[in-house]
Design an enzyme around this catalytic site. Structure first.
Site, mmCIF file in Angstrom:
data_model
loop_
_atom_site.group_PDB
_atom_site.id
_atom_site.type_symbol
_atom_site.label_atom_id
_atom_site.label_comp_id
_atom_site.label_asym_id
_atom_site.label_seq_id
_atom_site.Cartn_x
_atom_site.Cartn_y
_atom_site.Cartn_z
ATOM 1 N N GLU A 1 0.849 -1.182 0.000
ATOM 2 C CA GLU A 1 0.000 0.000 0.000
ATOM 3 C C GLU A 1 0.893 1.243 0.000
ATOM 4 O O GLU A 1 1.872 1.281 0.740
ATOM 5 C CB GLU A 1 -0.916 0.016 1.230
ATOM 6 C CG GLU A 1 -1.974 -1.074 1.178
ATOM 7 C CD GLU A 1 -2.978 -1.000 2.322
ATOM 8 O OE1 GLU A 1 -2.784 -0.160 3.238
ATOM 9 O OE2 GLU A 1 -3.946 -1.767 2.297
ATOM 10 N N HIS B 1 -8.316 1.278 1.303
ATOM 11 C CA HIS B 1 -8.084 1.035 2.726
ATOM 12 C C HIS B 1 -8.689 2.141 3.595
ATOM 13 O O HIS B 1 -8.009 2.753 4.418
ATOM 14 C CB HIS B 1 -6.586 0.889 3.027
ATOM 15 C CG HIS B 1 -6.336 0.165 4.334
ATOM 16 N ND1 HIS B 1 -5.111 -0.341 4.692
ATOM 17 C CD2 HIS B 1 -7.171 -0.129 5.384
ATOM 18 C CE1 HIS B 1 -5.183 -0.913 5.879
ATOM 19 N NE2 HIS B 1 -6.435 -0.790 6.319
#
Length: 315
Positions: free
Chosen positions: A253, A271
């Site tokens: 990420e 997220h």
């Protein structure tokens, strides 16, 4: 500087945390090296690194409060060696994440994306060619039966779903327990992931497990990106073993593009299922309470390192 200095690593709302930290605390939202040198507490967002170098630059640090539960970017061992508790906030975002799981599930089961395209493109006559599923009477398979997993089960039950759960760390109640992950996959219409990411759970959902899911299963991952093998997941989608995939978490990420992202039966969010406005407020409140507790000599409610040396941190 009188009182205590607490710094933010990443965006933290000062109005939310200020009254909890108290009048004797100076809260610094954009700390300089001089601020770090005198900081006794830090409220840390998920994407910020707390490593040995940071701890050296903050020699007076007594408490680290992580907004959330993941401590992937925090050197917990180094903090523990210094007697610094790593506070986590497990309660604040649980309900928001669970709602995200159900939102993705409904989106995929009810075929909202292709049906939207159908109406938008004037293909009304084709509507019967897109089968729409039901949650009522379906089985929700929950991998990891902690706070979020339990809440997913509660919400699923409200939709008339049967719930089953597998947890390698804490066995679920007998009425929902499934002793084997493969058996859970075989029995579930929706599979949702909520276990921690460890060496043993990395790519837990891979070729072997996906070979056991019933055709047409929905897979949702709002846990940790590394729990899922994206190559194997794409193959399962293309073969029809999976009917849809919802991803809120990725490895790494920020997410790096993968062909899985382009499949029409995949829904993606960056997220933030646990970062609703209410959940973020509760997270900041819990983090600030953890900092205030440690600075006052009280044990915090939840920590990632239960073996931290309380006497050293409050000396």
């Amino acid at each position: 500087m009188d009182g205590h200095v607490v710094v933010a690593l990443g965006p933290v709302d000062p109005d939310t945390v200020g009254h909890i930290l108290g009048d004797r605390v100076t809260f610094v939202t954009h700390p300089t090296p001089d601020d770090l040198a005198v900081a006794e507490g830090a409220i840390v967002r998920a994407d910020r690194i707390v490593d040995e170098d940071f701890l050296v630059r903050a020699p007076r640090l007594r408490v680290i409060a992580r907004t959330g539960v993941g401590v992937d970017l925090v050197d917990v061992a180094a903090a523990t060696a210094r007697g610094i508790p790593v506070v986590i906030t497990p309660q604040s975002g649980s309900r928001a994440v669970a709602e995200g799981v159900l939102a993705m599930t409904l989106h995929l089961v009810k075929r909202l994306r292709p049906l939207t395209d159908l109406v938008r493109e004037g293909r009304w006559a084709e509507r019967n060619a897109l089968p729409v599923g039901d949650l009522d009477g379906a089985t929700m398979g929950i991998v990891g039966h902690g706070r979020i997993g339990r809440r997913v089960g509660e919400l699923a039950s409200a939709f008339g779903m049967r719930t089953l759960a597998y947890d390698p760390y804490s066995p679920p109640p007998p009425d929902v327990a499934c002793a084997d992950l493969g058996e859970l996959a075989e029995a579930s219409d929706v599979l949702t992931l909520h276990v921690p990411l460890t060496e043993s759970t990395h790519h837990l959902v891979g070729e072997d497990l996906l070979s056991r899911v019933k055709p047409g299963t929905i897979l949702v991952n709002c846990g940790r990106g590394g729990l899922l093998d994206p190559d194997a997941t794409l193959i399962a989608l293309e073969l029809g073993r999976l009917a849809g995939v919802g991803l809120d978490v990725f490895d790494p990420e920020p997410a790096v593009h993968h062909p899985l992202f382009d499949h029409p039966d995949v829904v993606l969010t960056p997220h933030l299922m646990g970062m609703t406005s209410r959940a973020m407020t509760l997270t900041f409140v819990d983090a600030a309470r953890g900092v205030a507790d440690v600075l006052a000599g009280r044990p915090p409610a939840a920590v990632a390192n239960p073996d931290w040396n309380h006497r050293k941190a409050t000396a």
